[in-house]
Scaffold this motif. Structure first.
Motif, short mmCIF file in Angstrom:
data_model
loop_
_atom_site.label_atom_id
_atom_site.label_comp_id
_atom_site.label_asym_id
_atom_site.label_seq_id
_atom_site.Cartn_x
_atom_site.Cartn_y
_atom_site.Cartn_z
N TYR A 1 46.66 38.71 -0.49
CA TYR A 1 46.09 39.48 0.62
C TYR A 1 47.18 40.05 1.51
O TYR A 1 47.09 41.19 1.97
CB TYR A 1 45.11 38.63 1.43
N GLU A 2 48.25 39.28 1.72
CA GLU A 2 49.39 39.79 2.51
C GLU A 2 50.01 41.01 1.83
O GLU A 2 50.32 42.00 2.50
CB GLU A 2 50.44 38.71 2.70
N LYS A 3 50.18 40.94 0.51
CA LYS A 3 50.73 42.07 -0.23
C LYS A 3 49.80 43.28 -0.12
O LYS A 3 50.25 44.40 0.08
CB LYS A 3 50.96 41.70 -1.69
N TYR A 4 48.51 43.05 -0.25
CA TYR A 4 47.53 44.13 -0.13
C TYR A 4 47.63 44.80 1.24
O TYR A 4 47.67 46.03 1.33
CB TYR A 4 46.11 43.57 -0.36
N THR A 5 47.69 44.02 2.32
CA THR A 5 47.74 44.61 3.65
C THR A 5 49.07 45.34 3.89
O THR A 5 49.07 46.38 4.54
CB THR A 5 47.49 43.57 4.76
N ARG A 6 50.18 44.82 3.35
CA ARG A 6 51.46 45.54 3.47
C ARG A 6 51.42 46.87 2.75
O ARG A 6 51.86 47.89 3.28
CB ARG A 6 52.60 44.70 2.90
N GLU A 7 50.89 46.88 1.53
CA GLU A 7 50.83 48.12 0.76
C GLU A 7 49.86 49.11 1.38
O GLU A 7 50.11 50.31 1.38
CB GLU A 7 50.48 47.82 -0.70
N LYS A 8 48.78 48.60 1.94
CA LYS A 8 47.81 49.46 2.62
C LYS A 8 48.45 50.13 3.84
O LYS A 8 48.20 51.29 4.13
CB LYS A 8 46.59 48.64 3.02
#
Length: 67
Positions: A56-63
């Motif tokens: 989820y952290e990776k998802y929010t960074r990429e978003k």
């Protein structure tokens, strides 16, 4: 042999498979709209414990456009 697992949800789907370029597991998500995508990724990663938190952290960074 199984290449991956695709899980269907009312608002979209999640795909989990081994990366072909690195020794890691990859996740792909698709949903009907942005809010549904946010909920799907959050719900899915919430079931994965510590690994889900990292997902989820990776998802929010990429978003946000950061790596």
């Amino acid at each position: 042999s199984v290449d991956g697992i695709k899980i269907y949800f009312p608002e979209g789907w999640a795909l989990v498979r081994q990366s072909v370029t690195a020794p890691e597991i990859t996740f792909r998500f698709e949903a009907n709209d942005g809010d549904s995508l946010e909920e799907l990724v959050g719900r899915f990663s919430g079931e994965l414990g510590e690994g889900g938190e990292k997902l989820y952290e990776k998802y929010t960074r990429e978003k946000a456009g950061t790596r």
